[in-house]
Structure formats: structure tokens, C-alpha cells
Design an enzyme around this catalytic site. Sequence first.
Site, PDB file in Angstrom:
ATOM      1  N   LEU A   4      -7.501  25.949  46.346  1.00  0.00           N
ATOM      2  CA  LEU A   4      -7.942  27.158  45.637  1.00  0.00           C
ATOM      3  C   LEU A   4      -7.629  27.089  44.155  1.00  0.00           C
ATOM      4  O   LEU A   4      -8.330  27.703  43.342  1.00  0.00           O
ATOM      5  CB  LEU A   4      -7.267  28.396  46.242  1.00  0.00           C
ATOM      6  N   GLY A   5      -6.592  26.345  43.779  1.00  0.00           N
ATOM      7  CA  GLY A   5      -6.244  26.264  42.366  1.00  0.00           C
ATOM      8  C   GLY A   5      -4.995  25.453  42.128  1.00  0.00           C
ATOM      9  O   GLY A   5      -4.209  25.183  43.048  1.00  0.00           O
ATOM     10  N   GLY A  30       2.598  23.240  40.810  1.00  0.00           N
ATOM     11  CA  GLY A  30       2.164  23.492  42.178  1.00  0.00           C
ATOM     12  C   GLY A  30       0.674  23.602  42.379  1.00  0.00           C
ATOM     13  O   GLY A  30      -0.119  23.506  41.447  1.00  0.00           O
ATOM     14  N   THR A  31       0.329  23.825  43.653  1.00  0.00           N
ATOM     15  CA  THR A  31      -1.060  23.917  44.089  1.00  0.00           C
ATOM     16  C   THR A  31      -1.175  25.036  45.114  1.00  0.00           C
ATOM     17  O   THR A  31      -0.244  25.267  45.883  1.00  0.00           O
ATOM     18  CB  THR A  31      -1.510  22.589  44.739  1.00  0.00           C
ATOM     19  N   LYS A  75       0.780  28.612  48.828  1.00  0.00           N
ATOM     20  CA  LYS A  75       1.217  28.183  47.499  1.00  0.00           C
ATOM     21  C   LYS A  75       2.367  27.201  47.653  1.00  0.00           C
ATOM     22  O   LYS A  75       3.405  27.528  48.223  1.00  0.00           O
ATOM     23  CB  LYS A  75       1.655  29.384  46.656  1.00  0.00           C
ATOM     24  N   ASP A  98       5.180  40.138  34.339  1.00  0.00           N
ATOM     25  CA  ASP A  98       4.086  39.199  34.053  1.00  0.00           C
ATOM     26  C   ASP A  98       2.749  39.748  34.539  1.00  0.00           C
ATOM     27  O   ASP A  98       1.946  39.026  35.142  1.00  0.00           O
ATOM     28  CB  ASP A  98       4.372  37.837  34.684  1.00  0.00           C
TER      29      ASP A  98
END
Length: 327
Positions: free
Chosen positions: A60-61, A66-67, A83, A176
Site C-alpha cells: 500500500l505504501g 517501513g512498508t 505496517k 502530527d
Amino acid sequence: MALVRERRHQQALRLSLPPPIPAADFRHRPAHPPPLFPAITSPLSPVINDLSDLQKLSVLGHGNSGTVYKVRHRRTSSIFALKVLRFDHNTTTVRQQAVREAEILKRVDSPYIVRCHAVFDSDDDICFAMEHMERGSLQDVLLLHKVLSEEVISGVARRVLQGLQYLHRMKIVHRDIKPSNLLINAKGHVKIADFGVSRVVVGKHDSCDRFMGTCAYMSPERFDPEKWGGDHNADEFAGDVWSLGVVVLECLKGHYPLIGVGEKPDWAALVCAICFGEKLEMPENSSPEFRSFVRRCLEKDWRNRGTINELLDHPFVSRREILIDFG
């Protein structure tokens, strides 16, 4: 302006991402210990006991360290987002943030927060099995549509305020809030995500690293505590309100709103705009309610800034309940 000169060559707003991390096959990884905390599930949610319960479908990204994978629960076919944050000897800070995020996710359970179903920890990484948000982030929507209608923005703002109200009652400050951390599911519901730089406020004057988070969405008291009374006495929760105000204005202007189009968003430009900029430019087509709401969020002095409860009663977001349609 000495502050501006001193930080002129520090990090810019947009950082290049690391090369894609090779996809992992979870079935052949070393066994992980049990989840860090029991999964928070509804009666229809499957329990994830081990990473081997999940089948990787796609990426997904990517992000720093990380991924995020789209995964399927093998037994029930339920879809999740996984994640995966990877560590090495140079990523102590990343691990600390990941552990902090896990501890916060253990506390929260709200329809306005992206749900965490399980966390798996090892020496090399930490994995979060999260609710899958099918429509991506608000940043993805803005990249596609450029600008949103006030009706849609009103619905987004209301849901984020409701999420922040829940978090602040739990003594959690997010720190954030930005478009990429506001995720959207298939029904168009916006939820708050990513608690890597969030924290639990222990005392009224609890100290913290005020520069954690994305600097473009930081409040004046975090950038320049001497000028704006941010040393020890500031209400940290007010910083989340400022960040929301920047997001709301960005949704109607179609670009980061505190500096000019095409202007380089480096540290110096952001300090000038956030701490010293006096004129807040509103879109010409914006309504009086929109302008009033944004001004209450973007009051530079945190002591005069709108509170969560006040803003939830503001005419801009207290309209009839609207089904958010992102098109």
C-alpha cells in the site's frame, strides 16, 4: 530572525523516501512472540494470533523505515493493513517511537481512530495489524481532486475534532495531524492514524521534544516557545487544533496554505510564515463560517486559540450531519 538563520539549512518539508523494501513472505519468517497486547476486536473481527495468519496481497505504501502491506486473514478472508517498521543499530529513535505508538494504540478504542488489531515485536521489526482504510489518506484525495468543497471539509473537520476530543480526554496529544495521517474508509469516514510522535501527557507542565512531528503543521509555540509562551506552560493539546486549521485551509486552497505557491517550504520559510506571518490569506470564495473557523484554529497565541469543545459547536462544523462524499 536569528532562529531563522540558524535553522536555514535544516530539513526541508519534503524528504525523499528510501528505496522500496523487498516484500516479505510472512509464512517463512522466524516465529514472532505473541502480540504485545490483546487484539481489540468487535464480535465480527477475527483474532490475529500470529503473522502467519496473514497473507500478503500488495504494497500500500512505503515510508521512512517501513512498508505498509494490504493483507488477508487466511481463515476469514478479512482485509487488514500491516505496517512493518524495520530496525537496525542506527534506528533507536524509530524503535522508541514504534513502542510509544503501540502503547498508545493499546489505550484507544474509538470510531474516529484507525483501529489496531494486534502488534507483533521482534529484534528486527515491529508489525501493526491495522484496520484497512480502503480510500487511502486525505493527502491522496487532495492529490486527485486538488480542492474540496466546504461541505466535505466541514465533515472532515468535524470527525477530526471528535477524534481529538476523544484523545485529549485520554490525555493523549497527537502532535502530527496532517493530510497523510487522516485516513478514509470505503464509507467515507475519516479517522486519525499514526501515533509515532504522539504522547500521553502526565502533568500540566510535562516537558517533551517539541520538534517531533511534521514541521509544516507545527504551531507557533512549538517553533518558537520564547515568543509564544511554549516553554512548560503551553497547553500541548492546542497544537493539535492549530494543525487541524492548517489542514482545513489546505483543503480549500489546494496547496500548503501558509506560504506562497512555488515557494520552497524550508525551515526558514516555515518559521517566518508560522511565527511571524501576520496576514492570513483566505480563499476568495470561502464562506464567513469557514473563515471564522480557520481563524479560531490558527490563532498564534495558544491561550486565545479555539478549544476542541468550542470548535465542535462552531457553525462551520455544527451543521446537519453530512455523509462525506469524496467523489
